[in-house]
Design a protein around this motif. Sequence first.
Motif, short mmCIF file in Angstrom:
data_model
loop_
_atom_site.label_atom_id
_atom_site.label_comp_id
_atom_site.label_asym_id
_atom_site.label_seq_id
_atom_site.Cartn_x
_atom_site.Cartn_y
_atom_site.Cartn_z
N ASP A 64 -14.41 41.87 38.42
CA ASP A 64 -15.78 42.36 38.23
C ASP A 64 -15.84 43.87 38.46
O ASP A 64 -16.57 44.59 37.78
CB ASP A 64 -16.74 41.67 39.21
CG ASP A 64 -16.91 40.19 38.89
OD1 ASP A 64 -16.57 39.78 37.77
OD2 ASP A 64 -17.40 39.46 39.76
N TRP A 65 -15.10 44.35 39.45
CA TRP A 65 -15.12 45.76 39.83
C TRP A 65 -14.68 46.64 38.65
O TRP A 65 -15.34 47.61 38.30
CB TRP A 65 -14.20 45.95 41.03
CG TRP A 65 -14.25 47.29 41.67
CD1 TRP A 65 -15.34 47.91 42.21
CD2 TRP A 65 -13.16 48.18 41.86
NE1 TRP A 65 -14.98 49.13 42.73
CE2 TRP A 65 -13.65 49.32 42.53
CE3 TRP A 65 -11.80 48.12 41.55
CZ2 TRP A 65 -12.83 50.39 42.88
CZ3 TRP A 65 -10.98 49.18 41.90
CH2 TRP A 65 -11.51 50.30 42.56
N VAL A 66 -13.56 46.26 38.05
CA VAL A 66 -13.05 47.03 36.90
C VAL A 66 -13.99 46.87 35.70
O VAL A 66 -14.30 47.85 35.01
CB VAL A 66 -11.63 46.57 36.54
CG1 VAL A 66 -11.16 47.26 35.26
CG2 VAL A 66 -10.66 46.87 37.67
N PHE A 67 -14.47 45.66 35.47
CA PHE A 67 -15.31 45.40 34.30
C PHE A 67 -16.64 46.15 34.39
O PHE A 67 -17.15 46.66 33.38
CB PHE A 67 -15.56 43.90 34.14
CG PHE A 67 -16.22 43.52 32.85
CD1 PHE A 67 -15.61 43.82 31.63
CD2 PHE A 67 -17.45 42.88 32.85
CE1 PHE A 67 -16.22 43.48 30.43
CE2 PHE A 67 -18.06 42.54 31.65
CZ PHE A 67 -17.45 42.83 30.44
N ASN A 68 -17.21 46.24 35.59
CA ASN A 68 -18.45 47.01 35.76
C ASN A 68 -18.24 48.47 35.38
O ASN A 68 -19.11 49.11 34.79
CB ASN A 68 -18.94 46.92 37.21
CG ASN A 68 -19.53 45.56 37.55
OD1 ASN A 68 -19.94 44.83 36.67
ND2 ASN A 68 -19.56 45.24 38.83
N ALA A 69 -17.08 49.02 35.74
CA ALA A 69 -16.77 50.41 35.41
C ALA A 69 -16.66 50.60 33.90
O ALA A 69 -17.08 51.61 33.35
CB ALA A 69 -15.49 50.84 36.09
N ILE A 70 -16.07 49.61 33.23
CA ILE A 70 -15.92 49.69 31.77
C ILE A 70 -17.29 49.68 31.09
O ILE A 70 -17.57 50.50 30.21
CB ILE A 70 -15.06 48.53 31.24
CG1 ILE A 70 -13.64 48.62 31.79
CG2 ILE A 70 -15.03 48.51 29.72
CD1 ILE A 70 -12.82 47.39 31.55
N ARG A 71 -18.14 48.75 31.50
CA ARG A 71 -19.46 48.65 30.86
C ARG A 71 -20.28 49.92 31.06
O ARG A 71 -21.09 50.29 30.21
CB ARG A 71 -20.21 47.44 31.41
CG ARG A 71 -19.65 46.12 30.90
CD ARG A 71 -20.56 44.96 31.21
NE ARG A 71 -20.73 44.77 32.65
CZ ARG A 71 -21.42 43.77 33.18
NH1 ARG A 71 -22.00 42.89 32.40
NH2 ARG A 71 -21.53 43.67 34.49
N ALA A 72 -20.05 50.61 32.20
CA ALA A 72 -20.76 51.86 32.45
C ALA A 72 -20.06 53.04 31.76
O ALA A 72 -20.54 54.17 31.84
CB ALA A 72 -20.84 52.12 33.95
N GLN A 73 -18.94 52.77 31.08
CA GLN A 73 -18.16 53.79 30.38
C GLN A 73 -17.77 54.94 31.31
O GLN A 73 -17.85 56.11 30.95
CB GLN A 73 -18.88 54.31 29.14
CG GLN A 73 -19.11 53.23 28.09
CD GLN A 73 -19.27 53.78 26.69
OE1 GLN A 73 -18.54 54.66 26.26
NE2 GLN A 73 -20.26 53.27 25.96
N GLU A 74 -17.35 54.59 32.53
CA GLU A 74 -16.85 55.58 33.47
C GLU A 74 -15.36 55.76 33.18
O GLU A 74 -14.50 55.13 33.79
CB GLU A 74 -17.10 55.10 34.90
CG GLU A 74 -18.59 55.10 35.24
CD GLU A 74 -18.95 54.14 36.35
OE1 GLU A 74 -18.05 53.45 36.87
OE2 GLU A 74 -20.15 54.06 36.68
N VAL A 75 -15.06 56.59 32.21
CA VAL A 75 -13.70 56.70 31.71
C VAL A 75 -13.24 58.15 31.70
O VAL A 75 -14.05 59.07 31.68
CB VAL A 75 -13.58 56.14 30.27
CG1 VAL A 75 -13.94 54.68 30.24
CG2 VAL A 75 -14.44 56.94 29.30
N LEU A 76 -11.95 58.31 31.74
CA LEU A 76 -11.30 59.59 31.53
C LEU A 76 -10.33 59.42 30.37
O LEU A 76 -9.88 58.32 30.09
CB LEU A 76 -10.52 60.04 32.77
CG LEU A 76 -11.32 60.42 34.01
CD1 LEU A 76 -10.38 60.67 35.17
CD2 LEU A 76 -12.17 61.66 33.74
#
Length: 342
Positions: free
Chosen positions: A174-186
């Motif tokens: 869930d932790w990683v998936f939440n970051a993906i949905r928020a598009q917190e990417v480099l």
Amino acid sequence: MTIASPLLPDRHPQGDFFVCDILDAAPKGDIGSMEHPIFSLSTKPDTRPRKYEHNGITVEIKPSIDGLATVHDRDVLIYCISALIKGMNEGKEPQQVIRFQAADLLKATNRMTTGRGYTLLKAAMERLAGTRISTNISTGGQEVFETFGLIERAKIVRETRDGRMQEVEVKLSDWVFNAIRAQEVLTLSREYFRLRKPLERRIYELARKHCGRQREWRVSLAVLQKKCGSGSTLREFRRLVAAIADEDEKFGHMPDYEIRIDDEKDHLVARSRGTVGPDYAEAISIPALDPDVYDMARAAAPGWDVRMIEAEWRDWATDCPRNPEMAFLGFCRKWAERRGAP
């Protein structure tokens, strides 16, 4: 006589990837609040449990019998997250369970497609699922107070007759998936996958995170050692980093950033090569603040170094606010509310 490059060979030439830096998987206001690394630098099984507490953030990392997930194991997450971000950019809804061809992952991350390559991939997924993390760090605006793996599970859907993986199914935490949905990417350079040494990869990740849109980023070697999670003595760590800097001076092999050592100040210095994409290369120009605002900032965040908070605020900002002083004070108040007293 030609001296060989320190980089791995480019086994499968291809295009770039969007990637999510797991150590940055937090709202932009919290970038830099997590200093302790999740991934092990060791090439041998690392069974040391780790605990880190700083500014209200707690992180516990517990290995399985197979050891902690390594910097190279992170390639699996990079591939999964890259694929989901690409789909989101095409208008697709991201799914927590992702299915892919094992050969595609091996090629995308510059790994061998031999039998050993598949064996190493299977071991990487076991360590990723076995490494358990407990933290209150936020991803996608949500705080997670549970223990979880970097991936919840991995399943080989099909195997060839000789036992090689064909199709793989991975469920992200869930932790990683939440970051993906928020598009917190480099965006990472594809040359990242050609770096041989785990410490080289970690230094690049930190330079990518902290230098970002700046021309230069400096960090003391003592702090860098902490951020890297190195188990070496400081003297040995200094020798290892100096060797990377010397190689980079000879070959220019480190992606995006020139790596050097400032012996006088005992600092690592990362200087931008100007190769980071335009989404990160264009700096946000916020003018100098009115000097009077710093007294108000100290009242808003008592006990904190407001110049340090200002640096975090400038790195976090995505555009220039209409009233920079008021925006900065608001950031200070939220900083203190979330972290309490230093």
